[in-house]
Design a protein around this motif. Structure first.
Motif, PDB file in Angstrom:
ATOM      1  N   UNK A  82       0.854  -1.198   0.000  1.00  0.00           N
ATOM      2  CA  UNK A  82       0.000   0.000   0.000  1.00  0.00           C
ATOM      3  C   UNK A  82       0.885   1.240   0.000  1.00  0.00           C
ATOM      4  N   UNK A  83       0.296   2.401  -0.387  1.00  0.00           N
ATOM      5  CA  UNK A  83       1.025   3.662  -0.406  1.00  0.00           C
ATOM      6  C   UNK A  83       0.904   4.434   0.898  1.00  0.00           C
ATOM      7  N   UNK A  84      -0.083   4.097   1.701  1.00  0.00           N
ATOM      8  CA  UNK A  84      -0.284   4.782   2.966  1.00  0.00           C
ATOM      9  C   UNK A  84      -0.942   3.863   3.969  1.00  0.00           C
ATOM     10  N   UNK A  85      -0.966   4.317   5.238  1.00  0.00           N
ATOM     11  CA  UNK A  85      -1.571   3.495   6.274  1.00  0.00           C
ATOM     12  C   UNK A  85      -0.658   2.374   6.723  1.00  0.00           C
ATOM     13  N   UNK A  92      10.991 -12.620  10.711  1.00  0.00           N
ATOM     14  CA  UNK A  92      11.065 -12.128   9.338  1.00  0.00           C
ATOM     15  C   UNK A  92       9.922 -11.175   8.981  1.00  0.00           C
ATOM     16  N   UNK A  93       9.028 -10.920   9.935  1.00  0.00           N
ATOM     17  CA  UNK A  93       7.882 -10.056   9.672  1.00  0.00           C
ATOM     18  C   UNK A  93       8.221  -8.619  10.065  1.00  0.00           C
ATOM     19  N   UNK A  94       8.044  -7.699   9.124  1.00  0.00           N
ATOM     20  CA  UNK A  94       8.252  -6.274   9.375  1.00  0.00           C
ATOM     21  C   UNK A  94       6.904  -5.578   9.283  1.00  0.00           C
ATOM     22  N   UNK A  95       6.522  -4.916  10.362  1.00  0.00           N
ATOM     23  CA  UNK A  95       5.250  -4.203  10.408  1.00  0.00           C
ATOM     24  C   UNK A  95       5.502  -2.708  10.393  1.00  0.00           C
ATOM     25  N   UNK A  96       4.691  -2.004   9.618  1.00  0.00           N
ATOM     26  CA  UNK A  96       4.813  -0.555   9.467  1.00  0.00           C
ATOM     27  C   UNK A  96       3.481   0.075   9.873  1.00  0.00           C
ATOM     28  N   UNK A  97       3.530   0.987  10.824  1.00  0.00           N
ATOM     29  CA  UNK A  97       2.301   1.635  11.289  1.00  0.00           C
ATOM     30  C   UNK A  97       1.760   2.581  10.229  1.00  0.00           C
ATOM     31  N   UNK A  98       2.659   3.366   9.593  1.00  0.00           N
ATOM     32  CA  UNK A  98       2.229   4.358   8.605  1.00  0.00           C
ATOM     33  C   UNK A  98       3.265   4.404   7.480  1.00  0.00           C
ATOM     34  N   UNK A  99       2.902   3.870   6.323  1.00  0.00           N
ATOM     35  CA  UNK A  99       3.809   3.829   5.186  1.00  0.00           C
ATOM     36  C   UNK A  99       4.221   5.235   4.762  1.00  0.00           C
ATOM     37  N   UNK A 131      10.911   4.749  15.788  1.00  0.00           N
ATOM     38  CA  UNK A 131      10.179   5.994  16.040  1.00  0.00           C
ATOM     39  C   UNK A 131       9.206   6.329  14.917  1.00  0.00           C
ATOM     40  N   UNK A 132       9.373   5.688  13.763  1.00  0.00           N
ATOM     41  CA  UNK A 132       8.421   5.891  12.670  1.00  0.00           C
ATOM     42  C   UNK A 132       7.392   4.764  12.611  1.00  0.00           C
ATOM     43  N   UNK A 133       7.423   3.897  13.613  1.00  0.00           N
ATOM     44  CA  UNK A 133       6.412   2.846  13.696  1.00  0.00           C
ATOM     45  C   UNK A 133       6.770   1.555  13.006  1.00  0.00           C
ATOM     46  N   UNK A 134       8.074   1.281  12.849  1.00  0.00           N
ATOM     47  CA  UNK A 134       8.523   0.038  12.228  1.00  0.00           C
ATOM     48  C   UNK A 134       8.934  -0.944  13.327  1.00  0.00           C
ATOM     49  N   UNK A 135       8.341  -2.124  13.314  1.00  0.00           N
ATOM     50  CA  UNK A 135       8.710  -3.161  14.265  1.00  0.00           C
ATOM     51  C   UNK A 135       9.065  -4.432  13.513  1.00  0.00           C
ATOM     52  N   UNK A 136       9.978  -5.202  14.083  1.00  0.00           N
ATOM     53  CA  UNK A 136      10.466  -6.427  13.442  1.00  0.00           C
ATOM     54  C   UNK A 136      10.282  -7.590  14.400  1.00  0.00           C
ATOM     55  N   UNK A 137       9.612  -8.624  13.919  1.00  0.00           N
ATOM     56  CA  UNK A 137       9.457  -9.868  14.683  1.00  0.00           C
ATOM     57  C   UNK A 137       9.830 -11.020  13.767  1.00  0.00           C
TER      58      UNK A 137
END
Length: 228
Positions: free
Chosen positions: A171-174, A215-222, A207-213
């Protein structure tokens, strides 16, 4: 090292035919190239080629990942490239010194197409279609190398990691989540970072909402990640 009697399944053939090297070939040119290749499997951690070894072939990765690297005199290693499915490596040896300037190691079990260098060189000299395919592939690799050098000099480690994540976000955002297709150590090498530098880069991206667990990378706001 591997089994050279493997036949192409439909998926692997599709990967091969989408490569820049094979995509534009038709008719007799395609038949000739297919006759110059063999298919083999390579086990994880096996060396495919060694630096200084006489070059006799180049390769296309059909599945798995191959790590290209060099060693210093004191045994330190530096990744040159991570070759993914659809990538070729070693074709620079068609018109270069006859010894490989790198090690190539299977990062996991891989299926490879092996092309005989001398056969392909002879075919390129007599067939304009194959000659164009070779030039196209070499040109793409040159441009890719220039991009890598520029990225190393223009972007910080966190920016390199962010750019990698953004290139794979759906996605481009969210919010978004991606799964690394390989170990983080390979990602570090791909981005020209030491493993410790990659860990620090991920930490700075929290601080930009990136977390790593794993091999999974989660982004709060692209979109916020794009702005670092």
């Amino acid at each position: 090292m591997g089994n050279g009697d493997i036949k192409l399944n439909n998926r692997d053939r599709a990967v091969l035919m989408k490569t820049p090297f094979m995509h534009g070939l038709t008719g007799n040119s395609l038949v000739k190239m297919l006759s110059a290749m063999s298919v083999e499997t390579v086990s994880a951690r096996d060396l495919i080629v060694r630096e200084g070894q006489r070059a006799e072939a180049f390769y296309c990765v059909l599945n798995g990942y191959v790590r290209l690297y060099r060693l210093s005199r004191d045994g330190r290693d530096a990744d040159i490239r991570i070759s993914a499915p659809g990538d070729t490596f070693g074709e620079c040896m068609l018109y270069a010194d006859r010894k490989y300037p790198f090690f190539a190691q299977a990062a996991e079990t891989c299926t490879l197409v092996r092309f005989d260098l001398q056969t392909v060189k002879d075919l390129a000299e007599e067939d304009p279609g194959i000659s164009r395919a070779v030039m196209t592939t070499l040109s793409r690799h040159l441009i890719s190398t220039m991009d890598c050098v520029a990225n190393d000099r223009l972007f910080t480690a966190p920016q390199r990691v962010a750019n990698y994540i953004l290139s794979r976000c759906p996605v481009d955002g969210g919010p978004a989540a991606i799964r690394l297709p390989f170990q983080k150590s390979l990602l570090a090498g791909m981005l020209g970072l030491a493993p410790e530098a990659l860990s620090r880069a991920f930490s700075s991206l929290r601080k930009t909402g990136v977390t790593v667990r794993g091999r999974i990378i989660q982004v709060v706001d692209v979109q916020a990640l794009r702005e670092i």
